[in-house]
Write an enzyme that holds these catalytic residues in place. Sequence first.
Site, PDB file in Angstrom:
ATOM      1  N   LYS A  65     -73.951  -1.163  -9.871  1.00 46.93           N
ATOM      2  CA  LYS A  65     -74.857  -1.855  -8.950  1.00 46.93           C
ATOM      3  C   LYS A  65     -74.397  -1.603  -7.529  1.00 46.93           C
ATOM      4  O   LYS A  65     -73.198  -1.757  -7.232  1.00 46.93           O
ATOM      5  CB  LYS A  65     -74.798  -3.372  -9.253  1.00 46.93           C
ATOM      6  CG  LYS A  65     -75.745  -4.195  -8.400  1.00 46.93           C
ATOM      7  CD  LYS A  65     -77.113  -4.258  -9.028  1.00 46.93           C
ATOM      8  CE  LYS A  65     -78.165  -4.825  -8.112  1.00 46.93           C
ATOM      9  NZ  LYS A  65     -78.750  -3.864  -7.154  1.00 46.93           N
ATOM     10  N   LYS A 123     -66.554  -6.847  -5.779  1.00 49.07           N
ATOM     11  CA  LYS A 123     -67.443  -7.942  -5.348  1.00 49.07           C
ATOM     12  C   LYS A 123     -68.157  -8.575  -6.536  1.00 49.07           C
ATOM     13  O   LYS A 123     -68.215  -9.800  -6.660  1.00 49.07           O
ATOM     14  CB  LYS A 123     -68.477  -7.346  -4.377  1.00 49.07           C
ATOM     15  CG  LYS A 123     -69.255  -8.342  -3.583  1.00 49.07           C
ATOM     16  CD  LYS A 123     -70.248  -7.630  -2.674  1.00 49.07           C
ATOM     17  CE  LYS A 123     -69.563  -6.692  -1.704  1.00 49.07           C
ATOM     18  NZ  LYS A 123     -70.525  -6.047  -0.782  1.00 49.07           N
ATOM     19  N   LYS A 137     -72.511   2.942  -5.112  1.00 46.23           N
ATOM     20  CA  LYS A 137     -73.120   3.009  -3.777  1.00 46.23           C
ATOM     21  C   LYS A 137     -73.748   4.373  -3.606  1.00 46.23           C
ATOM     22  O   LYS A 137     -73.269   5.361  -4.182  1.00 46.23           O
ATOM     23  CB  LYS A 137     -72.053   2.811  -2.690  1.00 46.23           C
ATOM     24  CG  LYS A 137     -72.628   2.344  -1.375  1.00 46.23           C
ATOM     25  CD  LYS A 137     -72.937   0.862  -1.426  1.00 46.23           C
ATOM     26  CE  LYS A 137     -73.461   0.334  -0.131  1.00 46.23           C
ATOM     27  NZ  LYS A 137     -73.464  -1.146  -0.147  1.00 46.23           N
ATOM     28  N   THR A 178     -77.939 -12.407   1.723  1.00 48.02           N
ATOM     29  CA  THR A 178     -76.574 -12.102   2.186  1.00 48.02           C
ATOM     30  C   THR A 178     -76.196 -13.064   3.312  1.00 48.02           C
ATOM     31  O   THR A 178     -75.063 -13.567   3.364  1.00 48.02           O
ATOM     32  CB  THR A 178     -76.462 -10.630   2.636  1.00 48.02           C
ATOM     33  OG1 THR A 178     -77.006  -9.805   1.592  1.00 48.02           O
ATOM     34  CG2 THR A 178     -75.035 -10.238   2.894  1.00 48.02           C
ATOM     35  N   ASN A 199     -80.622  -6.925   8.886  1.00 46.61           N
ATOM     36  CA  ASN A 199     -80.950  -7.888   7.832  1.00 46.61           C
ATOM     37  C   ASN A 199     -79.884  -8.981   7.749  1.00 46.61           C
ATOM     38  O   ASN A 199     -80.183 -10.168   7.813  1.00 46.61           O
ATOM     39  CB  ASN A 199     -81.073  -7.149   6.487  1.00 46.61           C
ATOM     40  CG  ASN A 199     -81.186  -8.116   5.316  1.00 46.61           C
ATOM     41  OD1 ASN A 199     -80.249  -8.857   5.028  1.00 46.61           O
ATOM     42  ND2 ASN A 199     -82.312  -8.141   4.652  1.00 46.61           N
ATOM     43  N   SER A 241     -79.661 -10.149  -5.987  1.00 48.90           N
ATOM     44  CA  SER A 241     -80.121  -8.933  -6.673  1.00 48.90           C
ATOM     45  C   SER A 241     -79.995  -9.126  -8.185  1.00 48.90           C
ATOM     46  O   SER A 241     -80.857  -8.691  -8.953  1.00 48.90           O
ATOM     47  CB  SER A 241     -79.291  -7.721  -6.257  1.00 48.90           C
ATOM     48  OG  SER A 241     -79.790  -7.177  -5.060  1.00 48.90           O
TER      49      SER A 241
HETATM   50  P1  NAD Z   1     -79.257  -3.138   8.857  1.00 53.02           P
HETATM   51  O1  NAD Z   1     -79.517  -1.689   8.918  1.00 53.02           O
HETATM   52  O2  NAD Z   1     -80.369  -4.057   8.565  1.00 53.02           O
HETATM   53  O3  NAD Z   1     -78.561  -3.628  10.225  1.00 53.02           O
HETATM   54  C1  NAD Z   1     -77.405  -3.050  10.756  1.00 53.02           C
HETATM   55  C2  NAD Z   1     -77.180  -3.626  12.146  1.00 53.02           C
HETATM   56  O4  NAD Z   1     -75.929  -3.147  12.657  1.00 53.02           O
HETATM   57  C3  NAD Z   1     -78.236  -3.210  13.172  1.00 53.02           C
HETATM   58  O5  NAD Z   1     -78.452  -4.290  14.075  1.00 53.02           O
HETATM   59  C4  NAD Z   1     -77.563  -2.047  13.922  1.00 53.02           C
HETATM   60  O6  NAD Z   1     -78.077  -1.871  15.232  1.00 53.02           O
HETATM   61  C5  NAD Z   1     -76.131  -2.562  13.936  1.00 53.02           C
HETATM   62  N1  NAD Z   1     -75.148  -1.498  14.139  1.00 53.02           N
HETATM   63  C6  NAD Z   1     -75.113  -0.276  13.580  1.00 53.02           C
HETATM   64  N2  NAD Z   1     -74.052   0.401  14.045  1.00 53.02           N
HETATM   65  C7  NAD Z   1     -73.402  -0.433  14.891  1.00 53.02           C
HETATM   66  C8  NAD Z   1     -72.246  -0.321  15.687  1.00 53.02           C
HETATM   67  N3  NAD Z   1     -71.527   0.822  15.717  1.00 53.02           N
HETATM   68  N4  NAD Z   1     -71.868  -1.382  16.431  1.00 53.02           N
HETATM   69  C9  NAD Z   1     -72.587  -2.511  16.415  1.00 53.02           C
HETATM   70  N5  NAD Z   1     -73.688  -2.678  15.694  1.00 53.02           N
HETATM   71  C10 NAD Z   1     -74.092  -1.645  14.949  1.00 53.02           C
HETATM   72  O7  NAD Z   1     -78.065  -3.296   7.773  1.00 53.02           O
HETATM   73  P2  NAD Z   1     -77.693  -4.599   6.948  1.00 53.02           P
HETATM   74  O8  NAD Z   1     -78.352  -4.525   5.637  1.00 53.02           O
HETATM   75  O9  NAD Z   1     -77.825  -5.793   7.817  1.00 53.02           O
HETATM   76  O10 NAD Z   1     -76.136  -4.322   6.666  1.00 53.02           O
HETATM   77  C11 NAD Z   1     -75.122  -4.667   7.606  1.00 53.02           C
HETATM   78  C12 NAD Z   1     -73.780  -4.667   6.897  1.00 53.02           C
HETATM   79  O11 NAD Z   1     -73.817  -5.623   5.819  1.00 53.02           O
HETATM   80  C13 NAD Z   1     -73.373  -3.350   6.245  1.00 53.02           C
HETATM   81  O12 NAD Z   1     -71.979  -3.214   6.318  1.00 53.02           O
HETATM   82  C14 NAD Z   1     -73.804  -3.529   4.806  1.00 53.02           C
HETATM   83  O13 NAD Z   1     -73.088  -2.690   3.920  1.00 53.02           O
HETATM   84  C15 NAD Z   1     -73.443  -4.980   4.606  1.00 53.02           C
HETATM   85  N6  NAD Z   1     -74.148  -5.635   3.499  1.00 53.02           N
HETATM   86  C16 NAD Z   1     -75.506  -5.654   3.437  1.00 53.02           C
HETATM   87  C17 NAD Z   1     -76.118  -6.328   2.396  1.00 53.02           C
HETATM   88  C18 NAD Z   1     -77.615  -6.456   2.321  1.00 53.02           C
HETATM   89  O14 NAD Z   1     -78.070  -7.236   1.482  1.00 53.02           O
HETATM   90  N7  NAD Z   1     -78.384  -5.800   3.142  1.00 53.02           N
HETATM   91  C19 NAD Z   1     -75.353  -6.947   1.410  1.00 53.02           C
HETATM   92  C20 NAD Z   1     -73.964  -6.921   1.510  1.00 53.02           C
HETATM   93  C21 NAD Z   1     -73.379  -6.262   2.569  1.00 53.02           C
END
Ligand code: NAD
Length: 447
Positions: A71, A95, A107, A193, A224, A368
């Site tokens: 997953k 996790k 992943k 999340t 997100n 999920s």
């Molecule tokens: P997303 O694409 O929706 O948002 C990412 C955000 O980070 C955006 O605002 C982008 O502008 C910003 N960003 C990108 N590079 C950056 C940088 N160098 N400095 C500062 N900001 C930066 O992604 P997301 O789904 O919100 O995921 C964010 C993190 O959370 C990731 O590490 C992801 O692996 C982790 N995560 C996401 C989920 C999920 O359900 N979406 C679950 C667990 C973990």
Amino acid sequence: MSKKKNSPFFSFTSTLEQVGRSIDAHPDIIALLSVPQKVIEVELPIEKDTGEIAIYQGYRVQHNNARGPYKGGVRFHPNVDLDEMKALAAWMTLKTAVVNIPFGGAKGGITIDPQQLSDRELQRLARRYIAQLGNNIGPTNDIPAPDVNTNSQIMAWFTDEYSRLNNHHEHITATFTGKPIALGGSLGREAATGLGGLTVLQEYLAQTKQTQSNLTIAVQGFGNVGSNFACLADQSGFKVVAISDAEGGIYHPQGLDIPSVIKAIQHGGKLDRNLCYPKLSVEQAGSSADDSCQQISNQELLELKVDVLVPAAIENQITADNAAQIQARLILELANGPTTPAAQDILDQKKIPVIPDILANAGGVTVSYYEWTQNIQNLYWSEKAINSKLRQKMQESTRDVLSEQSPSGNLRQAAYALAIRRLQQSMLLRGWVRPRPQDTAGHSLSH
Ligand code: NAD
């Protein structure tokens, strides 16, 4: 093993080995967890709108399935490479074990800046990726989800392509999570999340007998995860004073009006740092224009003097180069891998607790799991029921990690220890390694 500076996979293996030794884990279990079970690399040629062919690199890393099907999310980002994919897959294995849901870890990703593609090109790329993965994914073997720069629309294209390739057989929707509600997505998944992270924070503060009222928070990354977390934290009485995206951030010492920020982003398409969104009291709102809003860089955001720092963007943001300047009292890792091992050591010395990613951001994979369960049984639950199950799961998991923490150890080591124990039990029971005298597999073949 990759040892390049700030290699996410090296961060994973070094902590794995250190914690494995400290809890006397079976060395063969640690060896098995140190390598992914399967690495899939695919070339993805697509036709651009101009008629030219462009070729992108895609990956799916299946780290471990001892506890259930693989997953993990799919990321579209220019920095995607094999080392990052291996680390993110391994963290998924840990996790899912920390929150005790019946999945393994995987992943995927494509090395691409999706902003360079039109919607039609993006759809062709998404479909090509699923076609190339073929039967490596499926509802009982590997279930992808959204991650950085992927969303429910991409999951809809994935689902459609997978259905087409598999003659639309039943349970096809259960191959992906994070889908739109109209295609079998789960209520509550979008904000899961963020809500999971907030619940972990609240439970941690409650268990460590700390006040929750008016704590200041800085959130790096407003996608997100970051935006949902900020919104829910704001509603729960925390004061979100700073937010940022990849281009930089805004800061207001009295707190930002998060719903207004979100509304402005929905309207303008991105965070406009020239606008100010102060959270003003009724008296202040009627007075003269507020000039305390500041534009800040991501580096400045990380170093703000706040109660809680929430990295919610990408890996390697808190490193040996800036950890000494961190002034927050607590770090809640909503991104995966935002803190390097060298930075963790510095934060330990500074006595700044870090609530690790494999606990803090596990709300997404938890819902999920609920989405997958609903798809398989074709029976759908209310948002209230899902949020309540999520909150309960995150509270329990936070308490599990806290009770695993040793007096000299940090919370990351505690979360790794909990996950390794659960994985060890599954691998021993499956007969993947031979038990040592001190290992109880729960069942003995000899009478
Ligand atoms: P997303 O694409 O929706 O948002 C990412 C955000 O980070 C955006 O605002 C982008 O502008 C910003 N960003 C990108 N590079 C950056 C940088 N160098 N400095 C500062 N900001 C930066 O992604 P997301 O789904 O919100 O995921 C964010 C993190 O959370 C990731 O590490 C992801 O692996 C982790 N995560 C996401 C989920 C999920 O359900 N979406 C679950 C667990 C973990």
